[in-house]
Design a protein around this motif. Structure first.
Motif, PDB file in Angstrom:
ATOM      1  N   THR A 167      49.459  40.595  37.856  1.00  0.00           N
ATOM      2  CA  THR A 167      48.780  39.951  36.735  1.00  0.00           C
ATOM      3  C   THR A 167      49.767  39.230  35.829  1.00  0.00           C
ATOM      4  OG1 THR A 167      47.037  41.633  36.763  1.00  0.00           O
ATOM      5  CG2 THR A 167      47.255  40.324  34.769  1.00  0.00           C
ATOM      6  N   LEU A 182      42.102  36.075  34.064  1.00  0.00           N
ATOM      7  CA  LEU A 182      43.089  36.936  34.725  1.00  0.00           C
ATOM      8  C   LEU A 182      43.275  38.238  33.958  1.00  0.00           C
ATOM      9  CD1 LEU A 182      45.822  34.344  35.787  1.00  0.00           C
ATOM     10  CD2 LEU A 182      44.348  35.670  37.297  1.00  0.00           C
ATOM     11  N   ALA A 218      51.082  36.106  37.470  1.00  0.00           N
ATOM     12  CA  ALA A 218      50.069  35.047  37.481  1.00  0.00           C
ATOM     13  C   ALA A 218      49.836  34.474  36.083  1.00  0.00           C
ATOM     14  CB  ALA A 218      48.760  35.588  38.047  1.00  0.00           C
ATOM     15  N   LEU A 219      49.960  35.313  35.039  1.00  0.00           N
ATOM     16  CA  LEU A 219      49.697  34.857  33.677  1.00  0.00           C
ATOM     17  C   LEU A 219      50.801  33.959  33.125  1.00  0.00           C
ATOM     18  CD1 LEU A 219      48.185  37.970  31.849  1.00  0.00           C
ATOM     19  CD2 LEU A 219      47.062  35.798  32.300  1.00  0.00           C
ATOM     20  N   LEU A 254      41.538  30.399  33.149  1.00  0.00           N
ATOM     21  CA  LEU A 254      42.444  31.186  33.988  1.00  0.00           C
ATOM     22  C   LEU A 254      43.111  32.296  33.184  1.00  0.00           C
ATOM     23  CD1 LEU A 254      44.202  28.410  36.124  1.00  0.00           C
ATOM     24  CD2 LEU A 254      42.573  30.122  36.927  1.00  0.00           C
ATOM     25  N   ILE A 278      39.528  32.694  38.920  1.00  0.00           N
ATOM     26  CA  ILE A 278      39.789  34.007  38.345  1.00  0.00           C
ATOM     27  C   ILE A 278      38.930  35.081  38.988  1.00  0.00           C
ATOM     28  CG2 ILE A 278      40.599  33.096  36.158  1.00  0.00           C
ATOM     29  CD1 ILE A 278      37.358  34.640  35.802  1.00  0.00           C
ATOM     30  N   TYR A 332      41.017  36.330  41.803  1.00  0.00           N
ATOM     31  CA  TYR A 332      42.083  37.219  41.354  1.00  0.00           C
ATOM     32  C   TYR A 332      41.530  38.585  40.968  1.00  0.00           C
ATOM     33  CZ  TYR A 332      45.991  33.918  41.162  1.00  0.00           C
ATOM     34  OH  TYR A 332      47.001  33.058  41.487  1.00  0.00           O
ATOM     35  N   SER A 333      40.433  38.601  40.246  1.00  0.00           N
ATOM     36  CA  SER A 333      39.823  39.859  39.842  1.00  0.00           C
ATOM     37  C   SER A 333      39.409  40.680  41.053  1.00  0.00           C
ATOM     38  CB  SER A 333      38.614  39.588  38.944  1.00  0.00           C
ATOM     39  OG  SER A 333      37.936  40.790  38.642  1.00  0.00           O
ATOM     40  N   ASP A 366      42.492  42.440  42.847  1.00  0.00           N
ATOM     41  CA  ASP A 366      42.927  43.701  42.244  1.00  0.00           C
ATOM     42  C   ASP A 366      41.935  44.825  42.539  1.00  0.00           C
ATOM     43  OD1 ASP A 366      45.301  42.877  41.169  1.00  0.00           O
ATOM     44  OD2 ASP A 366      44.480  42.361  39.213  1.00  0.00           O
ATOM     45  N   ASP A 404      33.766  39.928  33.749  1.00  0.00           N
ATOM     46  CA  ASP A 404      34.840  38.955  33.567  1.00  0.00           C
ATOM     47  C   ASP A 404      34.289  37.583  33.195  1.00  0.00           C
ATOM     48  OD1 ASP A 404      36.435  41.047  34.330  1.00  0.00           O
ATOM     49  OD2 ASP A 404      36.708  40.336  36.388  1.00  0.00           O
TER      50      ASP A 404
END
Length: 361
Positions: A250, A284, A253-254, A280, A201, A204-205, A208, A175
């Motif tokens: 996702t 994401l 958040a996007l 970001l 990020i 967030y990654s 998930d 990422d």
């Protein structure tokens, strides 16, 4: 939305699904191609480091400055003899960045800019950043990133196992590489806001990835006591059961990040927002991709190398071959297959639906 919810329920029950793990070589190839492209972009174009990292001066003109960006760029480069980056902010002011200037040079450039733009010298705000301070900021940023990675690996190794920790680390590096490569391709400036976006990020990654790993951990308890599913097949079920959740989180958040990037940075001219919003947005999307297509398939690859998992796979294939030779159907009900592979607490109400009051199925 109701159809999406129905699909999510069917994915969770195992009634439908996509073979993510079985086609992992395709995803690996796509990821390697994207990563190579990002590395080439970094090697050829490099990163457009901000004043905070390389040192220089930042001049901010008053509101509604009657000078275009092109004219201001020409004036700044003529006065300083260096390349200048000019951004028009939402209130009509201009933000002019020029590298490699000391205090005396900055004062001279400020005076010339005021004269060329026909504005008062005192109305221009000048900020000078030394190169040594910029190096300290860069060092602290890399140190923080390294500490974050180490803590992530330690936590996942304790909470799950070392194979999942390795897979999560590979996904995080994937990422970061893609995000930084995009910065090199589009030429966006790298500032402390970019570093904050990168660290955000990663969280967030990781979220998930941990969701899928937690499902996988629960569904593989007692996996060697059954002969219906291999580890890779149960890993694929874990991805499908959490797929809609990952997509929903996702997308939600996007949406606000896209507002910052395309509306705030594009239409309103809020250039400072681009530093954090691009990292970001790209991060994401890359994080959601790596959680589904990289992390869990990589765990399955590592686990299938274990002697116990190899033996399980042989038993499963032998049982299916025997059933096929006898003309029996090798297909099984997904709910029953999960009951054999996981505890009853995980199956929940679904595991009790087929039972009558006297205990017979």
């Amino acid at each position: 939305m109701s159809k999406l919810g129905t699909l999510g329920a069917r994915l969770h029950r195992g009634e439908v699904g996509y073979d993510f793990v079985g086609k992992r070589k395709i995803w690996y190839g796509v990821s390697i191609l994207i990563t190579i492209t990002a590395i080439l972009a970094l090697a050829v174009q490099g990163l457009n480091m901000g004043i905070e990292f390389k040192g220089g001066a930042v001049f901010t003109t008053p509101k509604n400055t009657p000078v275009s960006v092109a004219q201001a760029t020409e004036d700044a480069e003529s006065a300083s003899g260096h390349d200048a980056i000019v951004q028009q902010l939402g209130d009509g002011s201009l933000r002019i960045q020029i590298g490699d200037l000391d205090t005396k040079q900055a004062d001279r450039v400020k005076a010339e800019l005021a004269q060329d733009m026909n504005i008062a010298v005192d109305s221009i705000n000048a900020e000078l950043v030394g190169p040594s301070w910029g190096k300290q900021i860069a060092t602290k940023a890399w140190t923080g990133l390294a500490i974050f990675m180490v803590l992530v690996v330690i936590y996942l190794a304790i909470a799950f196992e070392w194979r999942m920790a390795v897979a999560a680390l590979v996904a995080l590096i994937h990422d970061i590489t893609i995000t930084v490569g995009i910065y090199a391709l589009v030429g966006f400036e790298v500032t402390p806001g970019t570093v904050i976006g990168l660290l955000t990020i990663l969280g967030y990654s990781l979220y998930d990835t941990v969701v899928v790993f937690d499902s996988l951990k629960e569904q593989t308890k007692g996996i060697t006591k059954q002969t219906r599913w291999t580890y890779s097949e149960i890993a694929n079920r874990s991805i499908n059961s959490t797929l809609v959740r990952s997509i929903n989180t996702t997308v939600v958040a996007l949406l606000p990040v896209a507002g910052l990037l395309f509306i705030g940075g594009g239409f309103l001219g809020a250039g400072m927002l681009n530093d954090i919003s691009l990292s970001l947005f790209v991060g994401l999307a890359a994080g959601a991709y790596s959680s589904i297509f990289i992390a869990t398939p990589l765990v399955a690859d590592l686990k299938e190398r274990e002697p116990a998992m190899k033996a399980l796979k042989k038993r499963v294939l032998a049982k299916r071959a025997s059933a096929a030779a006898k003309g029996e159907s090798a297909d099984v009900d997904p709910a029953e297959a999960v009951e054999d592979a996981v505890p009853a607490a995980v199956v929940g109400q679904r595991g009790r639906r087929g039972r009558s009051t006297d205990g017979r199925r």
